[in-house]
Design an enzyme around this catalytic site. Structure first.
Site, mmCIF file in Angstrom:
data_model
loop_
_atom_site.group_PDB
_atom_site.id
_atom_site.type_symbol
_atom_site.label_atom_id
_atom_site.label_comp_id
_atom_site.label_asym_id
_atom_site.label_seq_id
_atom_site.Cartn_x
_atom_site.Cartn_y
_atom_site.Cartn_z
ATOM 1 C CG HIS A 126 19.625 29.148 18.042
ATOM 2 N ND1 HIS A 126 20.853 29.716 18.325
ATOM 3 C CD2 HIS A 126 19.484 29.215 16.690
ATOM 4 C CE1 HIS A 126 21.426 30.087 17.190
ATOM 5 N NE2 HIS A 126 20.624 29.791 16.190
ATOM 6 C CG ASP A 163 24.339 27.163 12.697
ATOM 7 O OD1 ASP A 163 23.543 26.399 12.138
ATOM 8 O OD2 ASP A 163 24.145 28.394 12.797
ATOM 9 C CG HIS A 165 22.816 31.835 13.263
ATOM 10 N ND1 HIS A 165 22.471 31.092 12.152
ATOM 11 C CD2 HIS A 165 22.494 33.127 12.975
ATOM 12 C CE1 HIS A 165 21.952 31.894 11.235
ATOM 13 N NE2 HIS A 165 21.972 33.126 11.701
ATOM 14 C CG ASP A 244 23.708 28.575 9.208
ATOM 15 O OD1 ASP A 244 24.724 27.997 9.626
ATOM 16 O OD2 ASP A 244 22.762 28.878 9.948
#
Length: 306
Positions: A126, A163, A165, A244
Protein backbone atom coordinates in the site's frame (compact mmCIF):
# COMPACT_ATOMS: atom_id res chain seq x y z
CA UNK A 1 18.41 -25.80 -5.96
CA UNK A 2 16.70 -24.73 -2.79
CA UNK A 3 14.27 -22.04 -1.65
CA UNK A 4 15.45 -19.23 0.61
CA UNK A 5 13.40 -18.27 3.65
CA UNK A 6 14.27 -14.76 4.82
CA UNK A 7 13.09 -13.23 8.07
CA UNK A 8 14.34 -11.37 11.16
CA UNK A 9 13.23 -11.50 14.78
CA UNK A 10 13.38 -7.69 15.03
CA UNK A 11 10.42 -7.44 12.66
CA UNK A 12 8.44 -8.30 15.76
CA UNK A 13 9.49 -5.04 17.42
CA UNK A 14 7.06 -3.08 15.23
CA UNK A 15 3.98 -3.13 17.45
CA UNK A 16 0.90 -0.97 16.94
CA UNK A 17 -0.87 -2.22 20.04
CA UNK A 18 -2.68 -5.37 21.23
CA UNK A 19 -5.84 -4.72 19.21
CA UNK A 20 -4.12 -4.08 15.89
CA UNK A 21 -4.46 -6.94 13.36
CA UNK A 22 -0.99 -6.44 11.86
CA UNK A 23 0.77 -7.83 14.91
CA UNK A 24 4.00 -9.70 15.68
CA UNK A 25 1.91 -12.84 16.23
CA UNK A 26 1.70 -13.22 12.46
CA UNK A 27 5.39 -14.10 12.05
CA UNK A 28 5.44 -16.24 15.19
CA UNK A 29 2.59 -18.36 13.80
CA UNK A 30 4.34 -18.84 10.46
CA UNK A 31 7.62 -19.83 12.10
CA UNK A 32 5.92 -22.31 14.43
CA UNK A 33 4.01 -24.09 11.64
CA UNK A 34 7.09 -24.29 9.42
CA UNK A 35 9.08 -25.78 12.30
CA UNK A 36 6.40 -28.31 13.24
CA UNK A 37 5.94 -29.38 9.62
CA UNK A 38 9.69 -29.90 9.22
CA UNK A 39 9.70 -27.80 6.04
CA UNK A 40 11.97 -25.19 7.61
CA UNK A 41 14.79 -27.76 7.53
CA UNK A 42 14.55 -27.96 3.74
CA UNK A 43 14.88 -24.19 3.25
CA UNK A 44 17.90 -21.92 3.31
CA UNK A 45 17.13 -19.65 6.27
CA UNK A 46 18.69 -16.19 6.11
CA UNK A 47 18.43 -13.05 8.22
CA UNK A 48 17.13 -9.93 6.56
CA UNK A 49 19.59 -7.00 6.40
CA UNK A 50 18.68 -3.32 6.46
CA UNK A 51 17.69 -1.68 3.20
CA UNK A 52 19.98 1.01 1.76
CA UNK A 53 18.62 4.56 1.34
CA UNK A 54 19.38 4.55 -2.39
CA UNK A 55 17.29 1.39 -2.77
CA UNK A 56 14.32 3.15 -1.18
CA UNK A 57 14.79 6.18 -3.44
CA UNK A 58 14.38 4.07 -6.58
CA UNK A 59 10.64 3.82 -5.84
CA UNK A 60 9.83 6.49 -3.26
CA UNK A 61 10.05 10.28 -3.26
CA UNK A 62 13.39 11.81 -2.27
CA UNK A 63 12.15 12.86 1.18
CA UNK A 64 9.86 9.88 1.89
CA UNK A 65 12.23 8.22 4.35
CA UNK A 66 13.12 11.55 5.99
CA UNK A 67 9.47 12.42 6.56
CA UNK A 68 8.88 9.08 8.27
CA UNK A 69 11.97 9.50 10.44
CA UNK A 70 10.75 12.94 11.54
CA UNK A 71 7.46 11.39 12.72
CA UNK A 72 9.11 8.51 14.60
CA UNK A 73 8.23 8.73 18.31
CA UNK A 74 10.70 8.12 21.15
CA UNK A 75 7.91 6.37 23.05
CA UNK A 76 4.33 5.35 22.47
CA UNK A 77 2.61 5.30 19.09
CA UNK A 78 2.10 8.01 16.47
CA UNK A 79 -0.40 7.47 13.64
CA UNK A 80 0.54 8.46 10.10
CA UNK A 81 -3.06 7.74 9.08
CA UNK A 82 -6.03 6.06 10.77
CA UNK A 83 -4.63 2.58 10.08
CA UNK A 84 -0.86 3.01 10.18
CA UNK A 85 1.13 3.70 13.33
CA UNK A 86 4.78 4.26 14.14
CA UNK A 87 6.32 3.06 17.38
CA UNK A 88 10.01 3.69 18.24
CA UNK A 89 11.13 0.49 16.45
CA UNK A 90 8.83 0.66 13.44
CA UNK A 91 11.33 2.01 10.91
CA UNK A 92 13.98 -0.43 12.14
CA UNK A 93 11.55 -3.25 11.31
CA UNK A 94 10.48 -1.62 8.04
CA UNK A 95 14.10 -1.31 6.94
CA UNK A 96 14.63 -5.02 7.62
CA UNK A 97 11.43 -5.87 5.77
CA UNK A 98 12.53 -4.01 2.65
CA UNK A 99 16.11 -5.24 3.04
CA UNK A 100 14.87 -8.82 3.19
CA UNK A 101 13.20 -8.37 -0.19
CA UNK A 102 16.44 -7.00 -1.65
CA UNK A 103 18.45 -9.89 -0.21
CA UNK A 104 15.96 -12.35 -1.68
CA UNK A 105 16.40 -10.71 -5.09
CA UNK A 106 20.19 -10.94 -4.86
CA UNK A 107 20.05 -14.58 -3.80
CA UNK A 108 17.85 -15.51 -6.74
CA UNK A 109 19.73 -13.41 -9.30
CA UNK A 110 23.05 -14.87 -8.21
CA UNK A 111 21.72 -18.39 -8.71
CA UNK A 112 22.35 -19.35 -5.10
CA UNK A 113 18.69 -20.31 -4.73
CA UNK A 114 15.86 -21.07 -7.15
CA UNK A 115 13.38 -18.78 -5.44
CA UNK A 116 12.80 -17.06 -2.12
CA UNK A 117 10.07 -16.19 0.37
CA UNK A 118 10.41 -13.12 2.58
CA UNK A 119 8.58 -13.50 5.92
CA UNK A 120 8.92 -10.00 7.31
CA UNK A 121 6.70 -7.17 8.51
CA UNK A 122 5.50 -4.47 8.23
CA UNK A 123 4.07 -5.22 4.78
CA UNK A 124 4.54 -2.87 1.85
CA UNK A 125 2.17 -2.96 -1.11
CA UNK A 126 0.00 0.00 0.00
CA UNK A 127 2.98 2.36 0.33
CA UNK A 128 2.79 4.80 -2.59
CA UNK A 129 5.50 6.92 -4.16
CA UNK A 130 4.96 9.74 -1.64
CA UNK A 131 2.83 8.17 1.10
CA UNK A 132 2.87 5.52 3.80
CA UNK A 133 -0.56 3.95 4.32
CA UNK A 134 -2.43 0.73 5.02
CA UNK A 135 0.05 -0.65 7.59
CA UNK A 136 2.88 -0.02 5.06
CA UNK A 137 5.88 2.34 5.18
CA UNK A 138 8.21 1.19 2.37
CA UNK A 139 6.94 -0.74 -0.63
CA UNK A 140 9.04 -3.86 -0.16
CA UNK A 141 8.13 -5.66 -3.38
CA UNK A 142 8.56 -2.48 -5.45
CA UNK A 143 12.01 -1.89 -3.93
CA UNK A 144 12.96 -5.48 -4.78
CA UNK A 145 11.64 -5.23 -8.35
CA UNK A 146 13.47 -1.95 -8.98
CA UNK A 147 16.62 -3.51 -7.53
CA UNK A 148 16.31 -6.38 -10.00
CA UNK A 149 15.83 -4.01 -12.92
CA UNK A 150 19.13 -2.33 -12.03
CA UNK A 151 20.90 -5.62 -12.82
CA UNK A 152 22.20 -6.44 -16.27
CA UNK A 153 20.00 -8.91 -18.07
CA UNK A 154 16.79 -8.02 -16.21
CA UNK A 155 14.75 -5.86 -18.57
CA UNK A 156 11.18 -6.81 -17.67
CA UNK A 157 9.64 -7.99 -14.41
CA UNK A 158 6.15 -8.92 -13.25
CA UNK A 159 4.55 -8.34 -9.85
CA UNK A 160 1.60 -10.60 -9.02
CA UNK A 161 -0.50 -9.50 -6.05
CA UNK A 162 -3.11 -11.87 -4.60
CA UNK A 163 -3.68 -9.96 -1.36
CA UNK A 164 -7.38 -9.28 -0.71
CA UNK A 165 -6.63 -5.54 -0.74
CA UNK A 166 -5.58 -3.85 -3.94
CA UNK A 167 -1.85 -3.13 -4.21
CA UNK A 168 -2.38 0.57 -4.83
CA UNK A 169 1.15 1.54 -3.88
CA UNK A 170 2.73 -0.84 -6.36
CA UNK A 171 0.43 0.42 -9.10
CA UNK A 172 1.21 4.05 -8.22
CA UNK A 173 4.96 3.43 -8.40
CA UNK A 174 4.98 1.45 -11.66
CA UNK A 175 1.92 2.71 -13.54
CA UNK A 176 4.06 4.53 -16.11
CA UNK A 177 6.85 1.98 -16.32
CA UNK A 178 5.86 -0.51 -19.05
CA UNK A 179 8.77 -2.81 -18.20
CA UNK A 180 6.88 -3.72 -14.99
CA UNK A 181 3.67 -5.73 -15.33
CA UNK A 182 1.47 -5.47 -12.22
CA UNK A 183 -1.42 -7.94 -11.85
CA UNK A 184 -3.71 -7.78 -8.86
CA UNK A 185 -6.78 -9.67 -7.63
CA UNK A 186 -8.69 -7.96 -4.83
CA UNK A 187 -12.07 -7.56 -3.19
CA UNK A 188 -13.97 -4.56 -4.56
CA UNK A 189 -15.34 -2.17 -3.47
CA UNK A 190 -12.98 -2.31 -0.53
CA UNK A 191 -9.96 -0.61 1.03
CA UNK A 192 -8.02 1.28 -0.28
CA UNK A 193 -10.14 2.20 -3.35
CA UNK A 194 -7.19 3.89 -5.05
CA UNK A 195 -5.97 3.14 -8.58
CA UNK A 196 -8.43 0.27 -8.89
CA UNK A 197 -9.88 1.65 -12.14
CA UNK A 198 -6.65 2.91 -13.70
CA UNK A 199 -6.21 2.15 -17.41
CA UNK A 200 -2.68 1.19 -18.37
CA UNK A 201 -1.46 -1.69 -20.60
CA UNK A 202 0.90 -2.89 -17.86
CA UNK A 203 -1.70 -2.81 -15.05
CA UNK A 204 -4.07 -5.80 -14.85
CA UNK A 205 -6.65 -5.15 -12.13
CA UNK A 206 -9.07 -7.98 -11.33
CA UNK A 207 -11.70 -6.79 -8.84
CA UNK A 208 -13.87 -9.43 -7.18
CA UNK A 209 -17.14 -8.93 -5.35
CA UNK A 210 -17.38 -9.84 -1.68
CA UNK A 211 -18.22 -13.51 -1.10
CA UNK A 212 -17.08 -14.52 -4.59
CA UNK A 213 -16.22 -18.21 -4.77
CA UNK A 214 -12.63 -19.31 -5.20
CA UNK A 215 -13.51 -20.45 -8.73
CA UNK A 216 -13.98 -16.81 -9.81
CA UNK A 217 -10.58 -15.89 -8.38
CA UNK A 218 -8.96 -18.81 -10.22
CA UNK A 219 -10.72 -17.76 -13.41
CA UNK A 220 -9.28 -14.24 -13.08
CA UNK A 221 -5.79 -15.69 -12.75
CA UNK A 222 -6.25 -18.00 -15.72
CA UNK A 223 -7.96 -15.55 -18.08
CA UNK A 224 -6.26 -12.27 -17.09
CA UNK A 225 -2.93 -12.91 -15.38
CA UNK A 226 -1.58 -15.82 -17.39
CA UNK A 227 -2.16 -14.30 -20.86
CA UNK A 228 -0.65 -10.99 -19.69
CA UNK A 229 2.39 -12.83 -18.36
CA UNK A 230 2.74 -14.76 -21.61
CA UNK A 231 2.73 -11.50 -23.56
CA UNK A 232 5.08 -9.67 -21.15
CA UNK A 233 7.64 -12.50 -20.88
CA UNK A 234 9.21 -11.28 -17.63
CA UNK A 235 12.83 -11.96 -16.76
CA UNK A 236 11.84 -12.31 -13.10
CA UNK A 237 8.60 -12.70 -11.13
CA UNK A 238 7.74 -11.04 -7.83
CA UNK A 239 4.76 -12.01 -5.70
CA UNK A 240 2.95 -9.78 -3.23
CA UNK A 241 1.81 -12.72 -1.14
CA UNK A 242 -1.11 -11.56 0.96
CA UNK A 243 -3.14 -14.38 2.49
CA UNK A 244 -6.09 -12.32 3.75
CA UNK A 245 -8.41 -13.53 0.98
CA UNK A 246 -8.61 -16.76 3.02
CA UNK A 247 -12.16 -17.64 4.05
CA UNK A 248 -11.18 -17.55 7.74
CA UNK A 249 -9.56 -14.11 7.62
CA UNK A 250 -11.37 -11.45 9.68
CA UNK A 251 -10.39 -8.52 7.46
CA UNK A 252 -12.28 -9.39 4.27
CA UNK A 253 -14.95 -11.49 2.57
CA UNK A 254 -13.38 -13.75 -0.05
CA UNK A 255 -13.28 -17.52 0.15
CA UNK A 256 -9.82 -18.83 -0.65
CA UNK A 257 -8.25 -21.81 1.10
CA UNK A 258 -4.73 -23.15 1.42
CA UNK A 259 -5.03 -25.22 -1.75
CA UNK A 260 -5.91 -22.12 -3.76
CA UNK A 261 -2.62 -20.55 -2.70
CA UNK A 262 -0.78 -23.75 -3.61
CA UNK A 263 -2.50 -23.71 -7.02
CA UNK A 264 -1.62 -20.10 -7.88
CA UNK A 265 1.97 -20.66 -6.77
CA UNK A 266 2.23 -23.62 -9.12
CA UNK A 267 0.77 -21.55 -11.98
CA UNK A 268 3.34 -18.81 -11.45
CA UNK A 269 6.16 -21.33 -11.13
CA UNK A 270 5.24 -22.71 -14.53
CA UNK A 271 5.49 -19.21 -16.03
CA UNK A 272 8.80 -18.64 -14.24
CA UNK A 273 10.16 -21.92 -15.57
CA UNK A 274 9.22 -20.95 -19.13
CA UNK A 275 10.37 -17.33 -19.13
CA UNK A 276 12.41 -16.49 -16.02
CA UNK A 277 14.84 -19.36 -15.39
CA UNK A 278 12.59 -20.20 -12.38
CA UNK A 279 13.36 -16.84 -10.72
CA UNK A 280 10.67 -15.89 -8.19
CA UNK A 281 10.77 -13.67 -5.10
CA UNK A 282 7.67 -13.81 -2.92
CA UNK A 283 7.12 -11.16 -0.23
CA UNK A 284 4.62 -11.45 2.61
CA UNK A 285 1.82 -8.89 2.64
CA UNK A 286 -1.47 -9.44 4.54
CA UNK A 287 -3.08 -12.30 6.42
CA UNK A 288 -4.64 -11.61 9.81
CA UNK A 289 -5.93 -14.95 11.09
CA UNK A 290 -2.65 -16.36 12.39
CA UNK A 291 -3.64 -20.00 11.89
CA UNK A 292 -5.02 -19.51 8.36
CA UNK A 293 -2.01 -17.35 7.52
CA UNK A 294 0.53 -19.88 8.75
CA UNK A 295 -0.98 -22.85 6.91
CA UNK A 296 -1.45 -20.79 3.73
CA UNK A 297 2.23 -19.83 3.84
CA UNK A 298 3.06 -23.50 4.37
CA UNK A 299 1.17 -24.45 1.19
CA UNK A 300 2.83 -21.59 -0.70
CA UNK A 301 6.30 -22.64 0.44
CA UNK A 302 5.67 -26.33 -0.20
CA UNK A 303 4.91 -25.41 -3.80
CA UNK A 304 7.88 -23.03 -4.14
CA UNK A 305 10.30 -25.63 -2.76
CA UNK A 306 8.94 -28.60 -4.72
Amino acid sequence: MTTAYISHQDCGLHNMGPEHPESPIRLHAIQRVLERSGLIEQLLSLQAPHVEPEQIKRVHAELHQTRLEMKLPTEGVVYTDEDTALCPDSLHAASLSAGGAVLATDQVLSGQVKNAFVATRPPGHHAEFKAAMGFCFYNNVAIAAAHALAHEGIERVAILDFDVHHGNGTVDIFKDRPEVLVCSTFQHPFYPERYCEIDRPNIINCPLAAFSPASEWREAVEKRWLPALEEHKPDMIFISAGFDAHKEDPMADLNLEEEDYRWVTEQLMAVAHKHCKDRIVSVLEGGYNPIALAFSVLAHLEALSA
